[in-house]
Write a protein that holds these residues in place. Sequence first.
Motif, PDB file in Angstrom:
ATOM      1  N   ALA A   1       0.697  -1.318  -0.177  1.00 38.50           N
ATOM      2  CA  ALA A   1      -0.073  -0.149   0.058  1.00 38.50           C
ATOM      3  C   ALA A   1       0.829   1.417  -0.054  1.00 38.50           C
ATOM      4  O   ALA A   1       0.459   2.398  -0.124  1.00 38.50           O
ATOM      5  N   ASN A   2       2.006   1.059   0.385  1.00 39.86           N
ATOM      6  CA  ASN A   2       2.911   2.299   0.350  1.00 39.86           C
ATOM      7  C   ASN A   2       3.832   2.550  -0.928  1.00 39.86           C
ATOM      8  O   ASN A   2       4.596   3.373  -0.975  1.00 39.86           O
ATOM      9  N   VAL A   3       3.324   1.953  -2.096  1.00 42.57           N
ATOM     10  CA  VAL A   3       3.775   2.401  -3.161  1.00 42.57           C
ATOM     11  C   VAL A   3       3.206   3.182  -3.912  1.00 42.57           C
ATOM     12  O   VAL A   3       2.037   2.900  -4.332  1.00 42.57           O
ATOM     13  N   LEU A   4       3.360   4.387  -4.362  1.00 41.92           N
ATOM     14  CA  LEU A   4       2.678   5.417  -5.217  1.00 41.92           C
ATOM     15  C   LEU A   4       2.557   4.982  -6.666  1.00 41.92           C
ATOM     16  O   LEU A   4       1.487   5.113  -7.262  1.00 41.92           O
ATOM     17  N   MET A   5       3.861   4.643  -7.144  1.00 38.66           N
ATOM     18  CA  MET A   5       3.834   4.323  -8.629  1.00 38.66           C
ATOM     19  C   MET A   5       5.069   3.333  -8.669  1.00 38.66           C
ATOM     20  O   MET A   5       6.065   3.443  -7.775  1.00 38.66           O
ATOM     21  N   GLY A   6       4.908   2.288  -9.497  1.00 33.58           N
ATOM     22  CA  GLY A   6       6.068   1.220  -9.631  1.00 33.58           C
ATOM     23  C   GLY A   6       6.225   1.008 -10.992  1.00 33.58           C
ATOM     24  O   GLY A   6       5.254   0.974 -11.970  1.00 33.58           O
ATOM     25  N   GLN A   7       7.405   0.699 -11.714  1.00 33.68           N
ATOM     26  CA  GLN A   7       7.639   0.303 -12.796  1.00 33.68           C
ATOM     27  C   GLN A   7       9.040  -0.566 -13.094  1.00 33.68           C
ATOM     28  O   GLN A   7       9.900  -0.499 -12.145  1.00 33.68           O
ATOM     29  N   ILE A   8       8.800  -1.442 -13.892  1.00 32.13           N
ATOM     30  CA  ILE A   8      10.109  -2.445 -14.092  1.00 32.13           C
ATOM     31  C   ILE A   8      10.792  -2.124 -15.459  1.00 32.13           C
ATOM     32  O   ILE A   8      10.093  -2.070 -16.591  1.00 32.13           O
TER      33      ILE A   8
END
Length: 232
Positions: A42-49
């Motif tokens: 829940a503490n990730v605002l945006m994520g990308q690989i």
Amino acid sequence: RTCQCGRGGTLIERIIGRVEDYVVTPDGRFIGRLDHLFKDTANVLMGQIKQDHVNEVRIRIVRDAHYTAKDEAIIRKEARARLGNEIIIRFEYVDDIPRTKEGKFRFVISHVEKSGLEHTVIRDIRGHRTQEVLIAADGSEISWTALNIHDDTFMHVRQFQFFQETPGQAVLRIVPAEGFGKDDADRIHRNLGCKLDSQLDFTIELVEAIPLSARGKAIYVDQRIQQEKNFL
């Protein structure tokens, strides 16, 4: 712009659907739909690989104020389960992750060549045993899997490969990542030395790049001794 048919109204030039890349693993798999890696954090605002090399991915994260090492551990575990143990997983924390010019968000961006993805042509089938073993001074074989270390041994290493032409001796070619230094070289010598147990001596050579195989796979052991015997 007016449509060629002459009718009025809104002109739709093109429709852009979901744009997503695959992560290409060192063993040749194409892994997609990885956005779920962030579903339990829940503490990730945006994520990308992001992938620039076949043996490494960077997980880019915009975190909120409550993000902790526990969140990183959860994401790393999920990524490892999907991508396997051969690929290096690094984390990069950023303030923002830009969208495409069409306003789309891409969870995966890969710059690794994917030749053969749509139409695979099999020209021949070859064994890869000589790329799996090193030869000790006494002629015995040292399996690559016995050296496949997944701790911090190669922490600041982008690519690596053992090159061997003489039994009992090898060169460990390394493409260094940012921050690589003497401490990293010492750690590699120490950790691999414990695995090799005096069966093989190696030196470290820093290089700019290590070529992939003709099929685009990473070659961790380029061992020429058995190859030469096969041609005798």
